[in-house]
Design an enzyme around this catalytic site. Structure first.
Site, PDB file in Angstrom:
ATOM      1  N   ARG A 120      79.196 -44.995  21.408  1.00 39.80           N
ATOM      2  CA  ARG A 120      79.451 -43.375  21.991  1.00 39.80           C
ATOM      3  C   ARG A 120      79.594 -43.338  23.378  1.00 39.80           C
ATOM      4  O   ARG A 120      80.118 -42.937  24.122  1.00 39.80           O
ATOM      5  CB  ARG A 120      77.705 -42.684  21.720  1.00 39.80           C
ATOM      6  CG  ARG A 120      77.100 -41.813  22.453  1.00 39.80           C
ATOM      7  CD  ARG A 120      76.047 -41.063  22.337  1.00 39.80           C
ATOM      8  NE  ARG A 120      75.885 -40.990  20.851  1.00 39.80           N
ATOM      9  CZ  ARG A 120      74.956 -40.860  19.646  1.00 39.80           C
ATOM     10  NH1 ARG A 120      73.733 -41.514  20.863  1.00 39.80           N
ATOM     11  NH2 ARG A 120      75.236 -40.509  18.798  1.00 39.80           N
ATOM     12  N   TYR A 121      78.854 -44.367  24.172  1.00 37.05           N
ATOM     13  CA  TYR A 121      78.952 -44.192  25.385  1.00 37.05           C
ATOM     14  C   TYR A 121      79.691 -45.246  25.536  1.00 37.05           C
ATOM     15  O   TYR A 121      81.091 -46.604  24.815  1.00 37.05           O
ATOM     16  CB  TYR A 121      78.284 -45.396  26.650  1.00 37.05           C
ATOM     17  CG  TYR A 121      76.232 -44.319  26.407  1.00 37.05           C
ATOM     18  CD1 TYR A 121      76.654 -43.443  26.640  1.00 37.05           C
ATOM     19  CD2 TYR A 121      75.130 -44.457  24.850  1.00 37.05           C
ATOM     20  CE1 TYR A 121      75.302 -42.659  26.579  1.00 37.05           C
ATOM     21  CE2 TYR A 121      74.122 -44.608  25.125  1.00 37.05           C
ATOM     22  CZ  TYR A 121      73.795 -42.598  25.759  1.00 37.05           C
ATOM     23  OH  TYR A 121      73.035 -42.167  25.951  1.00 37.05           O
ATOM     24  N   ARG A 124      79.379 -49.707  25.937  1.00 39.12           N
ATOM     25  CA  ARG A 124      77.807 -50.449  24.632  1.00 39.12           C
ATOM     26  C   ARG A 124      77.776 -49.895  23.966  1.00 39.12           C
ATOM     27  O   ARG A 124      78.490 -48.634  23.605  1.00 39.12           O
ATOM     28  CB  ARG A 124      76.683 -50.111  26.333  1.00 39.12           C
ATOM     29  CG  ARG A 124      76.016 -48.604  26.373  1.00 39.12           C
ATOM     30  CD  ARG A 124      75.260 -48.873  27.490  1.00 39.12           C
ATOM     31  NE  ARG A 124      74.358 -47.298  27.977  1.00 39.12           N
ATOM     32  CZ  ARG A 124      75.286 -46.548  28.560  1.00 39.12           C
ATOM     33  NH1 ARG A 124      76.274 -46.673  28.747  1.00 39.12           N
ATOM     34  NH2 ARG A 124      74.764 -45.846  28.711  1.00 39.12           N
ATOM     35  N   CYS A 133      61.904 -52.053   8.298  1.00 37.59           N
ATOM     36  CA  CYS A 133      60.750 -52.249   9.858  1.00 37.59           C
ATOM     37  C   CYS A 133      59.662 -52.906   8.966  1.00 37.59           C
ATOM     38  O   CYS A 133      59.478 -52.624   8.068  1.00 37.59           O
ATOM     39  CB  CYS A 133      60.468 -51.437  10.034  1.00 37.59           C
ATOM     40  SG  CYS A 133      61.800 -49.951  10.629  1.00 37.59           S
ATOM     41  N   CYS A 140      60.581 -41.010  12.234  1.00 32.52           N
ATOM     42  CA  CYS A 140      61.638 -41.868  12.421  1.00 32.52           C
ATOM     43  C   CYS A 140      62.827 -41.492  12.858  1.00 32.52           C
ATOM     44  O   CYS A 140      63.438 -40.451  12.005  1.00 32.52           O
ATOM     45  CB  CYS A 140      62.164 -42.980  11.755  1.00 32.52           C
ATOM     46  SG  CYS A 140      63.722 -44.572  12.134  1.00 32.52           S
ATOM     47  N   ARG A 142      66.044 -42.215  13.023  1.00 36.38           N
ATOM     48  CA  ARG A 142      67.109 -42.888  11.117  1.00 36.38           C
ATOM     49  C   ARG A 142      66.850 -43.040   9.803  1.00 36.38           C
ATOM     50  O   ARG A 142      66.773 -44.040   9.348  1.00 36.38           O
ATOM     51  CB  ARG A 142      67.372 -44.195  11.736  1.00 36.38           C
ATOM     52  CG  ARG A 142      68.457 -44.011  12.811  1.00 36.38           C
ATOM     53  CD  ARG A 142      69.391 -45.678  13.302  1.00 36.38           C
ATOM     54  NE  ARG A 142      70.114 -45.574  14.650  1.00 36.38           N
ATOM     55  CZ  ARG A 142      69.369 -45.664  15.848  1.00 36.38           C
ATOM     56  NH1 ARG A 142      68.423 -46.699  15.402  1.00 36.38           N
ATOM     57  NH2 ARG A 142      69.652 -45.695  16.599  1.00 36.38           N
ATOM     58  N   LYS A 345      71.652 -39.774  25.656  1.00 38.90           N
ATOM     59  CA  LYS A 345      70.383 -39.777  26.856  1.00 38.90           C
ATOM     60  C   LYS A 345      70.673 -38.897  27.702  1.00 38.90           C
ATOM     61  O   LYS A 345      71.466 -39.383  28.964  1.00 38.90           O
ATOM     62  CB  LYS A 345      69.583 -41.146  26.989  1.00 38.90           C
ATOM     63  CG  LYS A 345      69.793 -41.629  25.502  1.00 38.90           C
ATOM     64  CD  LYS A 345      69.422 -42.973  26.005  1.00 38.90           C
ATOM     65  CE  LYS A 345      68.532 -43.680  24.978  1.00 38.90           C
ATOM     66  NZ  LYS A 345      69.624 -44.308  24.276  1.00 38.90           N
TER      67      LYS A 345
HETATM   68  C1  LIG Z   1      70.274 -45.338  23.590  1.00 42.27           C
HETATM   69  C2  LIG Z   1      71.961 -45.418  22.912  1.00 42.27           C
HETATM   70  C3  LIG Z   1      72.473 -46.521  23.774  1.00 42.27           C
HETATM   71  C4  LIG Z   1      71.865 -47.047  25.008  1.00 42.27           C
HETATM   72  O1  LIG Z   1      71.635 -46.593  26.273  1.00 42.27           O
HETATM   73  P1  LIG Z   1      71.341 -46.787  28.049  1.00 42.27           P
HETATM   74  O2  LIG Z   1      71.441 -46.417  28.331  1.00 42.27           O
HETATM   75  O3  LIG Z   1      71.970 -47.780  28.213  1.00 42.27           O
HETATM   76  O4  LIG Z   1      69.188 -48.215  27.467  1.00 42.27           O
HETATM   77  C5  LIG Z   1      73.784 -47.097  23.882  1.00 42.27           C
HETATM   78  N1  LIG Z   1      74.049 -45.943  22.624  1.00 42.27           N
HETATM   79  C6  LIG Z   1      73.665 -45.647  21.206  1.00 42.27           C
HETATM   80  C7  LIG Z   1      74.335 -44.940  20.543  1.00 42.27           C
HETATM   81  C8  LIG Z   1      72.324 -45.055  21.971  1.00 42.27           C
HETATM   82  O5  LIG Z   1      72.020 -44.477  21.212  1.00 42.27           O
END
Ligand SMILES: *Cc1c(COP(=O)(O)O)cnc(C)c1O
Length: 396
Positions: A120-121, A124, A133, A140, A142, A345
């Site tokens: 998504r980002y 990362r 779990c 949850c 998910r 986020k």
């Molecule tokens: C939460 C999340 C992350 C990590 O987010 P950070 O703000 O870097 O901790 C990475 N990818 C996805 C899809 C997430 O939901």
């Protein structure tokens, strides 16, 4: 509320399982095999409310019920509103649905680039490595896939996910989650971390896990060796209530820390669990005592059947306001909303900026007192020369 907050006074021990040999109790496999998985299991040791009975009966069609003996010991069985109980014992309300709620509240399916890999980002990825779990949190995000109660048949494809990461040089951060990555056998985790470490553009590895909270026994010396070997590996725990900070969890955090694993915590703001400043303050203080830095405080994701556990945004902001300045900056998590539909986020903060006035910010501090700060640096005047040469330099 928690006057003597020293680890010596935190919950500890085998509780209801005092007669089990310690070598069995301290084996995480034993904890997993002796989980509570049905209303019948629970009813042997406590009285369930009618709502809980119905919740347990239907859990198998939505999100399985599982509670480790270690975590069960933390429940106050005489209190139907016990904050530990609310997190893991299903209620009839789980079967309801509010208009804003979704099966996949964060739209993860749209950002899935390989089975189990969410990108998504920009830099990362979120790598879902299992759907299991140690215990199941009733809110949850998910629950569509976790525990497989809905027949999603989640099947992560490690090789496909690794191939994607290898091919995408922009991915410098890989977050292992699930389900809970620490439910994988040591060998599997060792292999995965090893493969990720071989990718030279991957700089940052982290694991999101609640296993140490549900079963601190999981944090074995062997696991710590693996994390150390592939380090630096960071870990985000998920602790919601001060009572979850047992002496056993503190010892597990110590083992992780000494293996070089920096620890953070992600809490979810939950109605009737931790949605008051006193409880949250006690939690974050205990986290610091365990070398754990509070990282995020999440507003509840809009997952189906979780309305009874979600607290309001105003409450979340109030709690942050009660922490900021009133306690150590290290103790204050960032309040975030994971945007519905998949926007990522987004931080939500109390507003300390009152207004902009004559190019100055008017601010309020944590006590409500007013202060001003210039928006931009102003052009400095030449300082009046302090000596008789008038700035010519002739004074030697
Ligand atoms: C939460 C999340 C992350 C990590 O987010 P950070 O703000 O870097 O901790 C990475 N990818 C996805 C899809 C997430 O939901």
């Amino acid at each position: 509320m928690y006057p003597q907050d020293r680890p010596e006074n935190w919950p500890s021990g085998q509780g209801l399982w005092a007669d089990v040999p310690p070598e069995e109790w301290n084996d995480w496999g034993w904890q997993m095999r002796h989980r509570f998985k049905s209303a019948e299991d629970l009813s042997r040791l406590m009285e369930l409310t009618p709502s809980e009975l119905e919740g347990c009966r239907l859990a198998g069609t939505r999100l399985s019920l599982a509670i480790t003996p270690h975590f069960f010991n933390l429940i106050d069985r005489s209190d139907p509103e016990c904050p530990i109980r609310r997190q893991v014992i299903p209620r009839a309300e789980e079967m309801t649905s509010a208009p804003e709620e979704r099966i996949d509240p964060l739209g993860e399916e749209h950002h899935t680039v390989a089975p189990g890999l969410v990108h998504r980002y920009p830099d990362r990825v979120l790598f879902l490595v299992t759907d299991r779990c140690a215990s199941y949190c009733r809110y949850c995000t998910r629950s569509r896939l976790v525990s497989n109660a809905r027949g999603y048949h989640f099947l992560p494809e490690y090789e496909e996910a690794l191939a994607y990461i290898r091919a995408h040089r922009e991915v410098r951060d890989v977050l292992l989650s699930g389900g809970d990555p620490l439910l994988l056998a040591d060998e599997k985790l060792d292999h995965l971390l090893g493969e990720l470490r071989k990718i030279d553009h991957v700089e940052f590895l982290r694991i999101g896990s609640r296993a140490p909270v549900f079963s601190p026994q999981r944090v074995t010396p062997e696991l710590c060796e693996i994390l150390k070997k592939h380090g630096p590996v960071w870990m985000s725990l998920h602790v919601n209530h001060p009572r979850e900070c047992t002496r056993e969890l503190a010892a597990a955090c110590e083992r992780l820390s000494f293996a070089g694993v920096p620890l953070g915590n992600q809490s979810v703001l939950l109605a009737g669990v931790n949605d008051d400043a006193e409880t949250m303050k006690s939690l974050v203080h205990r986290l610091l005592m365990m070398r754990v830095r509070p990282y995020y405080l999440y507003m509840g994701d809009l997952v189906q059947g979780s309305a009874h556990l979600r607290a309001g945004v105003r409450r979340g902001v109030e709690i942050i306001r009660a922490l900021r300045g009133h306690t150590s900056g290290y103790a204050v998590p960032q309040l975030v909303i994971d945007a519905p539909g998949g926007g990522g986020k987004i931080p939500v903060n109390p507003d300390y900026v009152e207004e902009l006035e004559d190019g100055r910010l008017i601010l309020r501090n944590f006590q409500g007192r007013k202060f001003a700060y210039p928006m931009e640096p102003s052009v400095p005047h030449k300082a009046e020369s302090p000596c008789s040469c008038g700035g010519s330099g002739n004074c030697g």
